[in-house]
Design an enzyme around this catalytic site. Sequence first.
Site, mmCIF file in Angstrom:
data_model
loop_
_atom_site.group_PDB
_atom_site.id
_atom_site.type_symbol
_atom_site.label_atom_id
_atom_site.label_comp_id
_atom_site.label_asym_id
_atom_site.label_seq_id
_atom_site.Cartn_x
_atom_site.Cartn_y
_atom_site.Cartn_z
ATOM 1 N N ARG A 118 0.810 -1.237 0.000
ATOM 2 C CA ARG A 118 0.000 0.000 0.000
ATOM 3 C C ARG A 118 0.832 1.271 0.000
ATOM 4 O O ARG A 118 0.354 2.340 0.370
ATOM 5 C CB ARG A 118 -0.977 0.020 1.172
ATOM 6 C CG ARG A 118 -1.932 -1.166 1.156
ATOM 7 C CD ARG A 118 -3.165 -0.930 1.964
ATOM 8 N NE ARG A 118 -4.025 -2.093 1.870
ATOM 9 C CZ ARG A 118 -3.957 -3.144 2.692
ATOM 10 N NH1 ARG A 118 -3.079 -3.153 3.687
ATOM 11 N NH2 ARG A 118 -4.774 -4.154 2.525
ATOM 12 N N LYS A 140 1.605 11.312 -11.197
ATOM 13 C CA LYS A 140 0.726 10.412 -11.947
ATOM 14 C C LYS A 140 1.525 9.161 -12.271
ATOM 15 O O LYS A 140 2.596 9.240 -12.879
ATOM 16 C CB LYS A 140 0.258 11.071 -13.246
ATOM 17 C CG LYS A 140 -0.938 11.960 -13.060
ATOM 18 C CD LYS A 140 -1.531 12.344 -14.405
ATOM 19 C CE LYS A 140 -2.717 13.258 -14.231
ATOM 20 N NZ LYS A 140 -3.226 13.741 -15.526
ATOM 21 N N GLU A 182 5.939 18.182 -25.172
ATOM 22 C CA GLU A 182 5.378 18.529 -23.849
ATOM 23 C C GLU A 182 5.912 19.892 -23.391
ATOM 24 O O GLU A 182 5.228 20.615 -22.662
ATOM 25 C CB GLU A 182 5.696 17.442 -22.813
ATOM 26 C CG GLU A 182 5.198 16.033 -23.166
ATOM 27 C CD GLU A 182 3.705 15.790 -22.893
ATOM 28 O OE1 GLU A 182 2.931 16.761 -22.751
ATOM 29 O OE2 GLU A 182 3.324 14.594 -22.845
ATOM 30 N N LYS A 224 4.786 23.101 -14.431
ATOM 31 C CA LYS A 224 4.107 21.876 -13.971
ATOM 32 C C LYS A 224 3.937 21.885 -12.456
ATOM 33 O O LYS A 224 2.883 21.528 -11.930
ATOM 34 C CB LYS A 224 4.858 20.625 -14.407
ATOM 35 C CG LYS A 224 4.148 19.375 -13.914
ATOM 36 C CD LYS A 224 3.992 18.285 -14.892
ATOM 37 C CE LYS A 224 3.028 17.219 -14.359
ATOM 38 N NZ LYS A 224 3.083 15.992 -15.099
ATOM 39 N N GLU A 234 -6.258 16.547 -10.155
ATOM 40 C CA GLU A 234 -6.955 16.866 -11.409
ATOM 41 C C GLU A 234 -8.466 17.002 -11.257
ATOM 42 O O GLU A 234 -9.251 16.322 -11.924
ATOM 43 C CB GLU A 234 -6.617 15.816 -12.475
ATOM 44 C CG GLU A 234 -6.901 16.341 -13.876
ATOM 45 C CD GLU A 234 -6.340 15.455 -14.982
ATOM 46 O OE1 GLU A 234 -5.134 15.135 -14.938
ATOM 47 O OE2 GLU A 234 -7.109 15.111 -15.866
ATOM 48 N N ARG A 238 -5.393 21.068 -13.484
ATOM 49 C CA ARG A 238 -4.394 20.079 -13.927
ATOM 50 C C ARG A 238 -4.781 19.449 -15.259
ATOM 51 O O ARG A 238 -3.916 19.030 -16.027
ATOM 52 C CB ARG A 238 -4.182 19.010 -12.850
ATOM 53 C CG ARG A 238 -3.102 18.017 -13.258
ATOM 54 C CD ARG A 238 -2.555 17.208 -12.129
ATOM 55 N NE ARG A 238 -1.481 16.358 -12.626
ATOM 56 C CZ ARG A 238 -0.671 15.642 -11.891
ATOM 57 N NH1 ARG A 238 -0.789 15.679 -10.586
ATOM 58 N NH2 ARG A 238 0.272 14.897 -12.428
ATOM 59 N N ASN A 242 -3.425 18.147 -20.227
ATOM 60 C CA ASN A 242 -3.834 17.137 -21.205
ATOM 61 C C ASN A 242 -4.205 17.736 -22.551
ATOM 62 O O ASN A 242 -4.865 17.071 -23.365
ATOM 63 C CB ASN A 242 -5.018 16.341 -20.669
ATOM 64 C CG ASN A 242 -4.555 15.271 -19.722
ATOM 65 O OD1 ASN A 242 -3.645 14.520 -20.032
ATOM 66 N ND2 ASN A 242 -5.154 15.227 -18.552
ATOM 67 N N HIS A 245 -4.037 15.595 -25.621
ATOM 68 C CA HIS A 245 -3.786 14.215 -25.209
ATOM 69 C C HIS A 245 -4.945 13.267 -25.526
ATOM 70 O O HIS A 245 -4.715 12.066 -25.693
ATOM 71 C CB HIS A 245 -3.472 14.157 -23.710
ATOM 72 C CG HIS A 245 -2.069 14.584 -23.376
ATOM 73 N ND1 HIS A 245 -1.545 15.809 -23.746
ATOM 74 C CD2 HIS A 245 -1.069 13.952 -22.697
ATOM 75 C CE1 HIS A 245 -0.296 15.899 -23.304
ATOM 76 N NE2 HIS A 245 0.023 14.788 -22.671
ATOM 77 N N HIS A 249 -3.786 10.204 -27.264
ATOM 78 C CA HIS A 249 -3.942 8.849 -26.712
ATOM 79 C C HIS A 249 -4.679 7.950 -27.702
ATOM 80 O O HIS A 249 -4.371 6.764 -27.833
ATOM 81 C CB HIS A 249 -4.694 8.900 -25.380
ATOM 82 C CG HIS A 249 -3.856 9.438 -24.248
ATOM 83 N ND1 HIS A 249 -4.395 9.820 -23.034
ATOM 84 C CD2 HIS A 249 -2.522 9.656 -24.138
ATOM 85 C CE1 HIS A 249 -3.420 10.251 -22.245
ATOM 86 N NE2 HIS A 249 -2.284 10.174 -22.888
ATOM 87 N N HIS A 262 4.946 8.890 -27.504
ATOM 88 C CA HIS A 262 3.898 9.653 -26.817
ATOM 89 C C HIS A 262 3.937 11.132 -27.232
ATOM 90 O O HIS A 262 2.910 11.724 -27.576
ATOM 91 C CB HIS A 262 4.076 9.512 -25.303
ATOM 92 C CG HIS A 262 3.126 10.340 -24.506
ATOM 93 N ND1 HIS A 262 1.774 10.051 -24.408
ATOM 94 C CD2 HIS A 262 3.315 11.477 -23.779
ATOM 95 C CE1 HIS A 262 1.190 10.965 -23.655
ATOM 96 N NE2 HIS A 262 2.090 11.840 -23.255
#
Length: 360
Positions: A118, A140, A182, A224, A234, A238, A242, A245, A249, A262
Amino acid sequence: MKNLLVELGDRSYPIYIGSGLLQQPELFKKHIKSKQVLVVTNTTIAPLYLDRLLKNLSGYTVETVVLSDGEQYKTLETVSTIFDKLLTCKFSRNATLIALGGGVIGDMGGFAAACYQRGIAFLQIPTTLLAQVDSSVGGKTGVNHPLGKNMIGAFYQPQCVIADADVLDTLDDRELSAGLAEVIKYGLIRDIHFFEWLEDNIGLLLARDKAALAYAIEQSCLNKAAIVAEDETETGVRATLNLGHTFGHAIETGAGYGTYLHGEAVAIGTCQAADLSRRKGWLTDADVVRIIALFNKANLPVTPPTQLDAQHFLELMTVDKKNIDGKIRLILLSQIGLATLPGYVDQTLLELTLRHYGRQ
Ligand code: NAD
Ligand code: GLY
């Protein structure tokens, strides 16, 4: 060395940016609170930088996991091999994991750290430009699913990020350009001055000018860190990270993971987002030309793959973490230097972009 801070209360952490940081054992000692350390890296990075990293870790009980290299290995199965190692070596809850690599290793290493017992401590040692300016910062972590990119994951912050600019010397030109996608993103979403600086200095960045690269990494991390400090999980701003993206994606998933880098998919997706922003009446034709020109100059692709038709695109875009009740929500640009929060889009306009942008 620059030392920036991601301000998250008692989970705040530094981002160290500079030259020769992989030869500073005290930096590692400062952030490793355990005896047991697991280094996660891949078959490309291990021969280049593993020994250099291990020299900082004398006195610790160190194990390493060397994973196959590639976006196609960013899976639960691969993360499971990290758990196998941690368990076989009887690593305790106070152990530390070090992710040495690009965004794929950072995302998987961070996810393994988030899940093992955990949650164990982890350090991000990003070795690509993309990882140094984006993926190593902000917590992330996760893996891909065959049906959707980054759909399995957790928010889990590292103890620190150590971005040694020297390792970029071995990065190939295509990967350097992918990282620039980016970098350009930060200018587009919230920093017009940085965007203009990039327009003027993209040649120096491609030529790997050390000062220009250091400035671009620092400005990216500052942007960032500010966004993450404001909205760690997010719920709002935030999501502007994206930009492009959702299209990107879809391209990565649709073309098969690893076909487009990417950053390349993000570059194309951002141009599609710019085209849609123009159709909304927010950007001018000249703005869109300017954005495409910068990606072009950065040696990035700007048009979607022909085999992905509008229908397939739409299907893929319905699998996205910004969507609500299965409905597509996108980040667009209200101007260069200012992104919108996620919003539902007019389906007709979206289809016009998917059918016509880059298709002639
Ligand atoms: P990557 O991790 O696949 O690295 C690119 C290639 O460069 C790999 O072949 C790698 O082995 C090699 N490499 C790494 N460092 C090197 C070095 N110094 N010298 C030579 N070769 C080196 O790709 P990436 O572009 O770093 O990261 C992309 C991934 O990051 C994607 O999975 C994306 O989803 C993820 N990402 C995550 C976030 C986040 O916030 N967590 C943000 C952006 C992207
Ligand atoms: N790369 C997107 C984010 O960190 O939120």
